[in-house]
Design a protein around this motif. Structure first.
Motif, mmCIF file in Angstrom:
data_model
loop_
_atom_site.group_PDB
_atom_site.id
_atom_site.type_symbol
_atom_site.label_atom_id
_atom_site.label_comp_id
_atom_site.label_asym_id
_atom_site.label_seq_id
_atom_site.Cartn_x
_atom_site.Cartn_y
_atom_site.Cartn_z
ATOM 1 N N ALA A 59 0.844 -1.190 0.000
ATOM 2 C CA ALA A 59 0.000 0.000 0.000
ATOM 3 C C ALA A 59 0.879 1.241 0.000
ATOM 4 O O ALA A 59 1.893 1.293 0.692
ATOM 5 N N GLY B 210 -2.034 4.798 1.579
ATOM 6 C CA GLY B 210 -3.330 4.242 1.911
ATOM 7 C C GLY B 210 -4.012 3.481 0.793
ATOM 8 O O GLY B 210 -5.056 2.871 0.991
ATOM 9 N N GLN B 211 -3.435 3.526 -0.417
ATOM 10 C CA GLN B 211 -4.014 2.826 -1.567
ATOM 11 C C GLN B 211 -3.304 1.489 -1.771
ATOM 12 O O GLN B 211 -2.078 1.459 -1.767
ATOM 13 N N ASP B 212 -4.075 0.436 -1.973
ATOM 14 C CA ASP B 212 -3.466 -0.839 -2.314
ATOM 15 C C ASP B 212 -2.986 -0.775 -3.762
ATOM 16 O O ASP B 212 -3.781 -0.574 -4.678
ATOM 17 N N VAL B 213 -1.677 -0.895 -3.962
ATOM 18 C CA VAL B 213 -1.131 -0.776 -5.318
ATOM 19 C C VAL B 213 -0.491 -2.089 -5.768
ATOM 20 O O VAL B 213 0.230 -2.119 -6.752
ATOM 21 N N SER C 122 -1.039 -2.573 -9.282
ATOM 22 C CA SER C 122 -0.963 -1.401 -10.164
ATOM 23 C C SER C 122 0.347 -1.380 -10.939
ATOM 24 O O SER C 122 1.395 -1.718 -10.402
ATOM 25 N N ARG D 24 0.755 4.050 -12.474
ATOM 26 C CA ARG D 24 -0.395 4.421 -11.645
ATOM 27 C C ARG D 24 -0.023 4.453 -10.172
ATOM 28 O O ARG D 24 -0.881 4.315 -9.323
ATOM 29 N N ARG D 25 1.250 4.621 -9.882
ATOM 30 C CA ARG D 25 1.658 4.684 -8.479
ATOM 31 C C ARG D 25 2.214 6.075 -8.170
ATOM 32 O O ARG D 25 2.938 6.637 -8.987
#
Lengths: 288, 369
Positions: free
Chosen positions: B64, B67-70, B73, B77-78
């Motif tokens: 993550a 806070g975003q699960d990547v 990705s 998009r990171r």
């Protein structure tokens, strides 16, 4: 660089043979060709002369200019088709195939046809495209057409198809090399900077592969431009190319001066093209 | 760490067939931290960085960022940017085009004037104002490094990933760039995650260091933490240097614990980890070369080892002495002040080294590897 006494014999031994080769088999013949282009013909003999009649005849006679323009057109078409086929193939080999083994195998399968006689490969298309050929058998057996068609063979399309098939390895080879030399890090950097695969191709991969495009296009164009087998085998009545004209002038028409003048023109065209391509290549050259 | 981490690895592992590049790893990095992944080549530090950057797919676990699960990705998009080891500058673009590259695409599309302003700002940040139109090929290594930095920060990432950013520079330049990195980190206020195999670099720059070994985290801590309280002999030797001595615990005497070395000599430790050693157990003692002091032999100095000097090396600011303990054992290295040792002490002389019991580190039995 000055040659010392000590190295000169070795140097001479090493380079005299290639030098002699170039001189005897390239420089001298070209000189003869250019010279004969100015001679006059009084059938059935040729006389040494210096006049531009042969060139005037070539430029004035629409028969010659038509063939030259047609040859340029066919060579350009072959080059474009080979690029459209070869680029995705080279890209696929370099970037999609992960296993080095599979990649080399597929690359070899593109190159291997070059080991087969050029004539045979051209002849294959006569068999494929002919009225009782493979393509017609397939169409008839699948019921797409009721009777064999004769539209595939003996036209310019057949020539382009055949020439593309024969010369596409010369397009794939430089493209493969140039794509393979692009550091993977650059693609990672592009994606890292928020650029997706599609734009990464147009902004990084393609510009960096231009050298290969130029090299491949030059080779394919020049080879197609000088071809005389495809017109004979699969070209129709309107398939004559410059090389066929040359052959006729030196053979059946027995007009060596005119043939030499024509050959000199072709040579000049090809040289101009090579010059342009090397300039393009230098302008786009980048140290990776 | 009270606030939620900017980067969180949760059981992340990376396997290539049977080879495990990274065992299941948990790691949390706080916003604004300067964290270094430190270890020898093949320890998994670069793999960890590449997993966070999105260039490798995790075999296991979740990643993550902000806070975003990547975990799934792609890199584009990171909210991270990378300074690559070999800079990976686009050779067909000018310096300004390189820096502006990430601003011209959809995800980061900006007005042309705004784009130009940001590029100029980034150029100024790394001190390359006059170089905008140069090609990377016409730049020195240090300048390329600066372009790579500018290109990576111009998109204002939440986390800046640095893959051995200084390894391609020569020593003098590297020290200058260390100061630059520290300044950039302070000015930008974003999180830096750096990979390096250079412990002095890690010690000088990091808020926290993650020491890695064979695909696992060996220890995490502040530079002083790791230096003063290494958890294993490996960390002790990797962060700074350490003489590692096999010993047997003899027992406690008040707040100190005594250990017998292979040559029969006794060393005492007053450190808290010494208290755990049970009498008779095998332990590894660690002594930093710079914590050794020269003493006269046979004066009965407390906690001293009698040795024979094998080599005396002049290091400018200090002397490096190679010592063979009398009665056998692995050779030791001591770093002494120039003035601490008379010139008469040379190869073959006898010398005792005194070590404060507070400086004798104790590692668990069996931890001698």
């Amino acid at each position: 660089m000055t040659l010392t006494r000590r190295t000169f014999p070795g140097f001479a031994a090493l380079f005299s043979l290639p030098l002699a080769w170039v001189l005897l088999l390239m420089v001298v013949p070209y000189a003869i060709m250019v010279a004969v282009g100015f001679w006059t013909r009084q059938f059935p003999l040729f006389y040494p002369d210096f006049q531009f009649g042969n060139y005037a005849q070539i430029l004035a006679d629409p028969q010659y200019t038509t063939v030259i323009l047609r040859t340029l057109k066919i060579a350009a078409l072959v080059t474009v088709c080979a690029l459209l086929l070869g680029y995705p193939l080279a890209y696929f080999l370099v970037f999609t195939i992960r296993s080095q083994k599979v990649r080399n195998l597929l690359y070899m399968s593109v190159i291997v046809p070059l080991w087969v006689s050029y004539l045979l490969r051209a002849y294959t298309w006569k068999i494929i495209l002919g009225t009782d050929g493979a393509l017609n058998s397939l169409l008839v057996s699948t019921g797409l057409v009721s009777a064999p068609l004769d539209i595939f063979l003996y036209n310019q399309t057949a020539m382009v198809v055949t020439l593309v098939y024969i010369f596409v390895p010369f397009m794939v080879m430089p493209l493969f090399t140039v794509l393979d030399n692009i550091p993977r890090r650059l693609l990672e950097a592009s994606e890292d900077l928020g650029v997706g695969p599609f734009m990464t191709f147009w902004k990084v991969i393609f510009p960096l592969s231009l050298g290969g495009v130029v090299a491949g296009a030059t080779m394919t164009f020049c080879l197609s431009f000088g071809d005389f087998v495809a017109p004979v085998l699969v070209g129709g009545p309107d398939g004559t190319m410059v090389a066929n004209l040359l052959q006729t002038q030196f053979g059946a028409a027995l007009n060596w001066p005119l043939g030499s003048a024509l050959a000199t023109l072709v040579l000049a065209l090809v040289l101009i093209l090579l010059q342009l391509s090397s300039r393009l290549d230098r302008a786009g050259r980048i140290d990776l | 760490m009270t606030s939620s981490p900017i980067v969180a690895l949760d059981g992340v592992a990376k396997r290539y067939g049977a080879f495990v590049a990274l065992h299941e790893t948990d790691l949390a990095i706080a916003e604004g931290e300067f964290v270094t992944l430190l270890g020898p080549s093949g320890c998994g530090k670069t793999t960890t960085l590449r997993l966070i950057g999105g260039f490798e797919q995790a075999s296991d676990g979740r990643i993550a960022i902000a806070g975003q699960d990547v975990t799934e990705s792609p890199p584009y998009r990171r909210p991270v940017n990378t300074v690559f080891q070999d800079y990976a500058l686009f050779p067909h673009m000018s310096v300004a085009e390189n820096i502006g590259y990430g601003l011209s695409v959809r995800s980061g599309r900006l007005e042309k004037t705004e784009r130009r302003r940001r590029v100029a700002e980034a150029l100024a940040l790394v001190g390359l104002e006059g170089m905008a139109d140069r090609r990377p090929g016409a730049l020195s290594g240090g300048q390329r490094q600066r372009v790579a930095m500018a290109r990576a920060v111009v998109r204002r990432p939440r986390v800046l990933l640095l893959d051995e950013p200084l390894s391609a520079l020569d020593v003098k330049l590297r020290e200058g760039m260390q100061v630059e990195l520290k300044r950039l980190h302070r000015e930008l206020g974003i999180t830096f995650l750096m990979v390096t195999h250079d412990q002095t670099e890690a010690l000088a720059l990091s808020d926290r260091i993650v020491v890695m070994r064979e695909g696992r985290i060996a220890q995490i801590g502040s530079p002083t933490d790791l230096y003063d309280h290494p958890a294993t002999p490996y960390v002790a030797d990797f962060i700074g240097a350490a003489n590692l001595l096999e010993a047997e615990a003899l027992g406690r005497e008040g707040d100190v614990c005594a250990f017998r070395l292979v040559n029969g000599a006794t060393l005492r430790s007053r450190r808290r980890e010494a208290a755990g050693a049970t009498t008779g157990s095998r332990v590894t003692l660690g002594v930093r070369p710079e914590r050794m002091m020269a003493a006269r032999p046979e004066t009965g100095a407390a906690n001293a080892l009698d040795c024979i000097v094998m080599e005396r090396l002049f290091h400018g600011d200090c002397l490096r002495i190679e010592l063979a303990p009398e009665g056998g054992g692995k050779p030791l290295f001591a770093e002494l002040a120039r003035t601490a040792l008379p010139a008469t002490v040379s190869a073959g002389s006898r010398l005792a080294v005194h070590i404060d019991p507070d400086d004798v580190m104790v590692f668990d039995a069996g931890g001698g590897k």
